[in-house]
Enzyme design. Structure first.
Site, PDB file in Angstrom:
ATOM      1  N   TRP A   1      -2.965  -2.484  -1.771  1.00  0.00           N
ATOM      2  CA  TRP A   1      -2.653  -3.882  -2.066  1.00  0.00           C
ATOM      3  C   TRP A   1      -3.432  -4.698  -1.041  1.00  0.00           C
ATOM      4  O   TRP A   1      -3.133  -4.668   0.150  1.00  0.00           O
ATOM      5  CB  TRP A   1      -1.154  -4.141  -1.951  1.00  0.00           C
ATOM      6  CG  TRP A   1      -0.734  -5.503  -2.412  1.00  0.00           C
ATOM      7  CD1 TRP A   1      -0.467  -5.899  -3.688  1.00  0.00           C
ATOM      8  CD2 TRP A   1      -0.516  -6.662  -1.590  1.00  0.00           C
ATOM      9  NE1 TRP A   1      -0.102  -7.230  -3.714  1.00  0.00           N
ATOM     10  CE2 TRP A   1      -0.123  -7.720  -2.444  1.00  0.00           C
ATOM     11  CE3 TRP A   1      -0.624  -6.905  -0.224  1.00  0.00           C
ATOM     12  CZ2 TRP A   1       0.174  -8.992  -1.974  1.00  0.00           C
ATOM     13  CZ3 TRP A   1      -0.337  -8.182   0.254  1.00  0.00           C
ATOM     14  CH2 TRP A   1       0.058  -9.209  -0.617  1.00  0.00           C
TER      15      TRP A   1
ATOM     16  N   CYS B   1       0.810  -1.220   0.000  1.00  0.00           N
ATOM     17  CA  CYS B   1       0.000   0.000   0.000  1.00  0.00           C
ATOM     18  C   CYS B   1       0.845   1.273   0.000  1.00  0.00           C
ATOM     19  O   CYS B   1       1.978   1.293   0.456  1.00  0.00           O
ATOM     20  CB  CYS B   1      -0.963   0.039   1.187  1.00  0.00           C
ATOM     21  SG  CYS B   1      -2.062  -1.379   1.306  1.00  0.00           S
TER      22      CYS B   1
ATOM     23  N   GLU C   1      17.110 -16.547 -10.329  1.00  0.00           N
ATOM     24  CA  GLU C   1      16.671 -15.176 -10.567  1.00  0.00           C
ATOM     25  C   GLU C   1      16.007 -15.034 -11.929  1.00  0.00           C
ATOM     26  O   GLU C   1      14.986 -14.343 -12.068  1.00  0.00           O
ATOM     27  CB  GLU C   1      17.861 -14.218 -10.437  1.00  0.00           C
ATOM     28  CG  GLU C   1      17.582 -12.770 -10.778  1.00  0.00           C
ATOM     29  CD  GLU C   1      16.527 -12.125  -9.886  1.00  0.00           C
ATOM     30  OE1 GLU C   1      16.067 -11.013 -10.242  1.00  0.00           O
ATOM     31  OE2 GLU C   1      16.139 -12.717  -8.855  1.00  0.00           O
TER      32      GLU C   1
ATOM     33  N   HIS D   1      17.840 -35.442 -11.714  1.00  0.00           N
ATOM     34  CA  HIS D   1      17.245 -35.983 -10.491  1.00  0.00           C
ATOM     35  C   HIS D   1      15.779 -35.579 -10.350  1.00  0.00           C
ATOM     36  O   HIS D   1      15.288 -35.398  -9.245  1.00  0.00           O
ATOM     37  CB  HIS D   1      18.049 -35.529  -9.271  1.00  0.00           C
ATOM     38  CG  HIS D   1      19.460 -36.010  -9.287  1.00  0.00           C
ATOM     39  ND1 HIS D   1      19.818 -37.273  -8.869  1.00  0.00           N
ATOM     40  CD2 HIS D   1      20.602 -35.412  -9.719  1.00  0.00           C
ATOM     41  CE1 HIS D   1      21.127 -37.433  -9.022  1.00  0.00           C
ATOM     42  NE2 HIS D   1      21.620 -36.316  -9.538  1.00  0.00           N
TER      43      HIS D   1
ATOM     44  N   LYS E   1       5.699  -3.810  -4.669  1.00  0.00           N
ATOM     45  CA  LYS E   1       7.147  -3.647  -4.650  1.00  0.00           C
ATOM     46  C   LYS E   1       7.766  -3.981  -3.299  1.00  0.00           C
ATOM     47  O   LYS E   1       8.735  -4.713  -3.213  1.00  0.00           O
ATOM     48  CB  LYS E   1       7.491  -2.202  -5.038  1.00  0.00           C
ATOM     49  CG  LYS E   1       8.990  -1.924  -5.119  1.00  0.00           C
ATOM     50  CD  LYS E   1       9.620  -2.683  -6.264  1.00  0.00           C
ATOM     51  CE  LYS E   1      11.101  -2.398  -6.384  1.00  0.00           C
ATOM     52  NZ  LYS E   1      11.725  -3.243  -7.405  1.00  0.00           N
TER      53      LYS E   1
ATOM     54  N   GLU F   1       7.285 -13.749 -12.414  1.00  0.00           N
ATOM     55  CA  GLU F   1       6.730 -12.533 -11.814  1.00  0.00           C
ATOM     56  C   GLU F   1       5.917 -11.709 -12.810  1.00  0.00           C
ATOM     57  O   GLU F   1       4.837 -11.217 -12.481  1.00  0.00           O
ATOM     58  CB  GLU F   1       7.858 -11.640 -11.274  1.00  0.00           C
ATOM     59  CG  GLU F   1       8.404 -12.021  -9.924  1.00  0.00           C
ATOM     60  CD  GLU F   1       9.481 -11.058  -9.484  1.00  0.00           C
ATOM     61  OE1 GLU F   1       9.441 -10.616  -8.324  1.00  0.00           O
ATOM     62  OE2 GLU F   1      10.374 -10.730 -10.288  1.00  0.00           O
TER      63      GLU F   1
ATOM     64  N   ASN G   1      -1.594   1.563   6.063  1.00  0.00           N
ATOM     65  CA  ASN G   1      -0.747   0.531   5.478  1.00  0.00           C
ATOM     66  C   ASN G   1      -0.305  -0.377   6.608  1.00  0.00           C
ATOM     67  O   ASN G   1       0.131   0.101   7.659  1.00  0.00           O
ATOM     68  CB  ASN G   1       0.475   1.160   4.791  1.00  0.00           C
ATOM     69  CG  ASN G   1       1.378   0.116   4.152  1.00  0.00           C
ATOM     70  OD1 ASN G   1       0.957  -1.010   3.916  1.00  0.00           O
ATOM     71  ND2 ASN G   1       2.612   0.483   3.887  1.00  0.00           N
ATOM     72  N   GLY G   2      -0.425  -1.688   6.420  1.00  0.00           N
ATOM     73  CA  GLY G   2      -0.034  -2.633   7.447  1.00  0.00           C
ATOM     74  C   GLY G   2      -1.122  -3.671   7.664  1.00  0.00           C
ATOM     75  O   GLY G   2      -2.090  -3.770   6.906  1.00  0.00           O
TER      76      GLY G   2
ATOM     77  N   LYS H   1      12.127 -13.804 -12.497  1.00  0.00           N
ATOM     78  CA  LYS H   1      11.739 -12.665 -13.327  1.00  0.00           C
ATOM     79  C   LYS H   1      10.638 -13.062 -14.311  1.00  0.00           C
ATOM     80  O   LYS H   1       9.670 -12.327 -14.506  1.00  0.00           O
ATOM     81  CB  LYS H   1      12.952 -12.126 -14.102  1.00  0.00           C
ATOM     82  CG  LYS H   1      13.913 -11.312 -13.294  1.00  0.00           C
ATOM     83  CD  LYS H   1      13.323  -9.991 -12.889  1.00  0.00           C
ATOM     84  CE  LYS H   1      13.454  -9.617 -11.464  1.00  0.00           C
ATOM     85  NZ  LYS H   1      13.431 -10.458 -10.375  1.00  0.00           N
TER      86      LYS H   1
ATOM     87  N   ARG I   1       3.407   0.200  -5.131  1.00  0.00           N
ATOM     88  CA  ARG I   1       3.208  -0.384  -3.809  1.00  0.00           C
ATOM     89  C   ARG I   1       1.859  -1.081  -3.684  1.00  0.00           C
ATOM     90  O   ARG I   1       1.612  -1.802  -2.705  1.00  0.00           O
ATOM     91  CB  ARG I   1       3.320   0.700  -2.735  1.00  0.00           C
ATOM     92  CG  ARG I   1       4.679   1.349  -2.642  1.00  0.00           C
ATOM     93  CD  ARG I   1       4.684   2.395  -1.555  1.00  0.00           C
ATOM     94  NE  ARG I   1       4.563   1.786  -0.244  1.00  0.00           N
ATOM     95  CZ  ARG I   1       5.580   1.483   0.551  1.00  0.00           C
ATOM     96  NH1 ARG I   1       6.816   1.737   0.151  1.00  0.00           N
ATOM     97  NH2 ARG I   1       5.392   0.943   1.725  1.00  0.00           N
TER      98      ARG I   1
END
Length: 626
Positions: A75, A2, A499, A522, A621, A506, A101-102, A503, A27
């Site tokens: 968010w 948020c 990584e 394996h 983010k 995401e 926010n939280g 990417k 955010r």
């Protein structure tokens, strides 16, 4: 998650609020809204689901003219993204409005108690409980008759005490901005575990979750600390600590300018930030490499050479992309400094109790400096008496302030939700830390000088790696319809494989997995077919021949092979279906150079699939809630 903004001053608040929310949209972008104080009309609220453009259209239809207001981009944590659940939320009989926010962990108990007192809930959010709780405390204090709100001594004492009484009952995290119907000359801000900064202007003040909305409006900021409450008027800022005593707050310089939060002709922030990497890597190294001493130098570690030589073990902790950088750091520190290193997910470390000697050093890695799990892990290790360092990008962030010392990335704002330039800058800083520790321990002058030289040549190599943009776009065009990818690498390039897979998943919503190339046999090899490309990171090095053999095994089973190779490679092309060539660098720098085409490949695939690369679904983010 948020984003919060606020304004009080002589100008129309909605103009700043809307601009600030656009800058904070990374955010959270489920819904957004603002509330302003309108002369003769009290608190006016406009809020909508969806992106900020929908809010802008609603405000164009029904303008807000007030000069005090707060705003929010959400968010979702409690309750779906609906107009009703969007912030701001009303407390009591429209006596106040707030943005939050939280996460409030005890909100259900609060809702039950407030409902018994007659407060009516209309949303699914935990935040509405906070709004009604403040209204209830305000009502109680007003009825006590102990406050003279006309007193010149402190006309806001009632508001402050109501907010303090309410927040004392909250369990969880919060960043709050609150406006009151009957006190249009002040905004109250409070925080615990969720960042808030105040921008200092001339006859006006700004509030935001981070510094990006303030760029271009002011370069002077005040950071709020946990348990602090701020009273913000057009002319003043007062900050009160946990004990209600006045806190002497310092005004610091904002290290962001307006140009850093603009697109500068790029279609997306992610692409802009990918292309900024040569410069951000230079910034990370600027003033920190000493050729005369063949080492790296840092001004903020706050640990003496003797203390660093006494370290017998390091724990690197992080989340997401920063965790992948930590894995690269593990290899470098163990190779250069011969120091045992463990990499821990911060979300796990905060709840574990691993055996650690008194000489164990914690290194927390974070782009935002506010990641809740990393912060909690840092605090837990400090509570047990361990020294701590941090690698962080945001000056003044909570982790940067709470760690014993650390290193800033100086990468500038990273707006795209999928981290790119922060990853490569973190790897560079970890290389310099490994060099610094190595030279304190056993690394020779000649070896140190070679590492300094290789690091100094790195930005040019990354500049050249960016020339793979066209070939990455072409490869993306051929494979953007696939729904599964494998990413494979060994040694330093195993974290790069992780990584690269992250990417892709995401921003394109394609299922992708990263593995050590030898582990393919394996289990993962069972996934290989003609519709599942395997992306190999295979620059030349100690295990080059082994990875070529792994590529042969994929090829023999009909799987497409995309290979990231050195410029001069002549053998991989006989196996791979697609080649993306990058400059040859030392093996410990390969993750930085090979990450560039992997970022570009993910970007172009997502773009071809019509995805919003800067604001992927379900992600935000900075993860400031558990």
């Amino acid at each position: 998650m948020c984003g919060i903004v606020g304004y009080i001053g002589p100008n129309r608040a909605s103009d700043y609020l809307l601009e600030g929310l656009r800058r904070l949209e990374y955010r959270g972008y489920d819904s957004s809204g603002i509330v302003t104080f309108e002369e003769g009309g009290g608190l006016a609220i406009t809020k909508t689901t969806g992106r900020i453009d929908r809010l802008a259209a609603a405000l164009q239809a029904t303008p807000h003219e007030g000069t005090l207001g707060i705003g929010h981009t959400r968010w979702a944590t409690h309750g779906p993204a609906t107009d009703n659940n969007a912030h701001p939320h009303i407390g009591g009989d429209r006596v106040l409005a707030l943005v939050h926010n939280g996460v409030i962990e005890n909100y259900e108990a609060l809702r039950a108690a407030l409902s018994e007192r007659g407060y009516r809930f209309t949303t699914d959010t935990d935040s509405e409980a906070v709004a009604h709780l403040i209204a209830a405390e305000l009502e109680t204090l007003t009825e006590s008759g102990d406050y003279d709100t006309s007193s010149a001594a402190d006309p806001h004492a009632l508001l402050i005490d109501a907010v303090r009484a309410a927040t004392a009952q909250l369990r969880g995290t919060y960043g709050l901005a609150i406006v009151f119907r009957d006190w249009p000359e002040a905004i109250i801000a409070a925080r615990l575990g969720s960042p808030l900064v105040i921008g200092v202007g001339d006859g006006e003040h700004f509030i935001a979750s981070d510094g990006s909305p303030l760029a271009g409006h002011t370069n002077r900021i005040v950071y709020l600390a946990d348990h602090e409450v701020a009273v913000v008027t057009a002319q003043s800022i007062r900050v009160l600590g946990r004990d209600a005593a006045l806190v002497k707050h310092s005004v610091e310089k904002l290290e962001i300018d307006a140009s850093q939060v603009e697109l500068d002709g790029f279609p997306h922030y992610m692409l802009k930030e990918i292309f900024e990497q040569p410069e951000t890597i230079r910034n990370a190294m600027r003033g920190r490499l000493d050729s005369d001493q063949a080492t790296a130098v840092f001004g903020g570690l706050n640990l003496s050479p003797r203390q660093l030589r006494g370290v017998d073990r390091m724990i690197l902790t992080a989340c997401g992309t920063s965790w992948h950088a930590a894995m690269v750091g593990e290899y470098m520190i163990e190779e250069f400094a011969r120091l045992p290193v463990e990499v821990e997910y911060a979300s796990e470390l905060r709840y574990r109790n691993p055996p650690m000697s008194s000489q164990t050093l914690l290194l927390a890695i974070t782009q935002s400096g506010e990641t809740i799990d990393t912060l909690a892990a840092l605090r837990e290790m400090k509570r047990k008496g361990h020294r701590s360092l941090a690698i962080c990008n945001v000056v003044g962030s909570t982790i940067a302030r709470e760690a014993d010392g650390g290193v800033y990335l100086h990468a500038g704002p990273e707006i795209g939700v999928a981290s790119t330039k922060a990853f490569t800058s973190q790897c560079v800083v970890l290389a310099m830390i490994a060099l610094h520790l190595g030279r304190l321990r056993h690394l020779s002058y000649e070896a140190g000088l070679r590492i300094v030289d290789e690091l100094q040549r790195l930005p040019d190599a990354v500049e050249k790696a960016l020339e793979t943009n066209d070939i990455a776009r072409q490869v993306a065009g051929r494979y953007s319809g696939c729904n599964n990818f494998l990413y494979l690498g060994r040694q330093y390039n195993f974290p790069t494989a992780l990584e690269g897979a992250l990417k892709l998943k995401e921003i394109s919503y394609i299922h992708a997995e990263g593995y050590p190339a030898a582990e393919m046999k394996h289990g993962p090899i069972a996934l290989v077919d003609e519709n599942t490309p395997s992306v190999f990171i295979v620059p030349q090095g100690a295990v080059y021949e082994k990875v070529l053999a792994n590529m042969e095994e994929i090829r023999a089973r009909g799987g497409p092979v995309i290979a990231i190779v050195d410029e001069a490679d002549e053998r991989a092309g006989r196996i791979a279906d697609e080649l993306i060539r990058v400059p040859a660098v030392a093996d410990y720098l390969q993750p930085i150079v090979t990450a560039v085409p992997l970022q570009l490949l993910a970007y172009h695939i997502a773009n071809l699939r019509g995805c919003d690369v800067d604001k992927p679904r379900n992600l935000a983010k900075s993860v400031t809630v558990e």
